[in-house]
Design an enzyme around this catalytic site. Structure first.
Site: not given
Lengths: 343, 343
Positions: B22, B13, B19, B68, B264, B46, B122
């Protein structure tokens, strides 16, 4: 020809080979001492990819035993060949503890890059000690020859301040979690020189000629100092230096501190439970205990205890602003002045 | 359960929160569309530390469900509170697949940062699709709305050239091992823009409103192009862009390519078995197949096949120096010239 299943296994060596301060310190220490290497027998403990063994061959060694226990030894063999020193360097796939040299031959020089984070973590100093006791001739040389572990109070802005505002969102709870994680497990980061809050002090000095396994069992260190500037006291920063033997030239020192070019060792930082704002002259005192882990000889537990500066003895030249140290400083200065006026 | 245990690692995290491209893309996409968020119900799939949910609340959302599945939800709750939006954001500790909303409530907007390396690795796109099909009202919005995966031939100097001389030692054998490892397992690195050897081509374009799980099973892509410069062709580089919905303003695009600020995600690079020196105009052709792994739905196998440019169909505007493409180009230019002179 595939020695490594995963990129990660190679990546450890990639990281080391890309560490230019590391490579260059060894190279310079060896090349500056060509007289010591010329015609000599060298043992490279934990040779890895063999780069140090190649340096030794290039410096004129007659024979280098490159001892490596892991599968990377095959790659070391190729690299030795690629550099046309396979008539000098012999790669031995073995732990140094299992090594046999013909006719109990002794070596003139042991070279090894055995240091881990905070010097001792996952290091191979035990193997170097074994090699020294079993294979080094009397008066033989050790590269490096002595090492020092340093400690200093520091700020860790990356742990806290930067989390107050992430794209306009307050993430202090996240910073707090990071901090708590960092108290359980030391952080590996590069500390900004400006974030070092006092003169560093040496925790440990080892002469590799006489260090014993017992010396490495438990290291106790008390640091009583004072803040060298205003700042936020958030942790303790550990790093090391290595000094190589020297004769004709200046000593080569590989130094991995906040003031030095970044190496793959970075610094090891232990976070305090709470931040403390300090001013220049604020007394700072803590104990550090490094103890070999019971479960893994290659690991240490590090315990740090903050001390009340009122309750510990201060060094004579303490720069802190406590009354006793201001008085001591005045007395010392008076003496110094007295000495001066007598000359 | 393994997947979620890994994500509990705070460092994952930390990397995402650090990042900035992002964070800033999501923030700008949300803030530029405050009209779309004002008074609306949002589902954050998420949610992680909850930063996107805070952005949505700040943009005027009436209600945000921050869903989450991992234990980081506890930290998300603290961060929501710390930003005084706990009356808007409700953190739900659940997989989105197990989520129940009161009275089968539908949401106006789904937001998610679900992308992995090379977009699909992923990633959590399956969960976003599930959320869309079960919770998004008709005409609801998706942030991001569409995504593109790009591919381009490239050089990888870090894999080879730099190993010819490491402090005067030849380490080509090491570079070769790295290369072999990189053929089995894609590398995650940031490619220098100068090392991109052709115009990139889109492997995959997904509109999140209509993508299905079937679309993600197997992706077949053929790229026939030509070198845009002289260089050493050493691999294939993959990256993605995300486009967010836009109305009153310019679209916000999060782009993770070699020309963009480092994120990232870096780029995903597949190494060729051998280097190929190419000149500007050299035809380049390869097939890529991305297939969902049988053992883990969150992973893909990537197969790359180099093709003989003689044996594949070239695009109409191919810039390569093969006779058929030079002839085609001449014909096209003649037509273009004809068009021009008619205006």
């Amino acid at each position: 020809m595939d020695y490594f299943e995963r990129y990660e296994d190679l990546n450890v060596h990639k990281t080391m080979l890309e560490d230019i301060p590391r490579n260059s310190a060894y190279q310079k220490a060896i090349f500056d001492n060509k007289d010591s290497f010329n015609g000599k027998i060298v043992l490279d403990v934990g040779a890895g990819t063999g780069i140090l063994s190649v340096f030794c061959a290039q410096a004129g060694a007659a024979k280098v035993y490159a001892v490596e226990a892991s599968n990377i030894y095959k790659l070391a063999q190729e690299i030795i060949k690629e550099n046309n020193v396979d008539h000098i360097v012999e790669v031995v796939h073995s732990k140094v503890e299992d090594l046999k040299l013909d006719g109990n031959e002794k070596v003139d020089i042991i070279i090894s890059e055995w240091m881990g984070h905070y010097l001792l973590h996952e290091g191979m100093l035990d193997s170097v000690i074994y090699a020294r006791d079993n294979f080094l001739r009397r008066e033989g040389l050790l590269f490096p020859e002595n090492v020092t572990l340093f400690s200093s109070p520091c700020s860790i802005p990356s742990l806290n301040e930067s989390w107050a505002n992430v794209n306009g969102v307050s993430m202090k709870s996240f910073g707090k979690q990071l901090k708590e994680a960092a108290m359980k497990e030391p952080l590996l980061i590069q500390i900004n020189p400006d974030d070092v809050l006092s003169e560093p002090e040496s925790v440990l000095w080892l002469n590799l000629h006489d260090v014993t396994l017992e010396d490495l069992e438990s290291i106790n260190f008390r640091h009583v100092t004072s803040a060298s500037k205003d700042g936020r006291y958030q942790g303790i920063c550990l790093w090391f230096t290595c000094t190589f033997p020297y004769y004709s030239t200046e000593p080569v020192i590989l130094s991995t501190g906040p003031d030095d070019p970044k190496t793959h060792w970075l610094q090891t930082v232990i976070s305090l439970p709470v931040d403390v704002d300090v001013e220049k002259g604020t007394p700072l005192a803590y104990d550090l205990v490094l103890k070999r882990s019971n479960t893994s000889l290659r690991k240490y537990t590090i315990e740090m205890t903050m001390l009340d500066p009122e309750e510990v003895e201060h060094p004579i030249y303490c720069g802190c602003h406590m009354t006793k140290c201001i008085l001591a400083k005045a007395v010392i200065e008076k003496y110094d002045h007295g000495d001066f006026s007598m000359n």
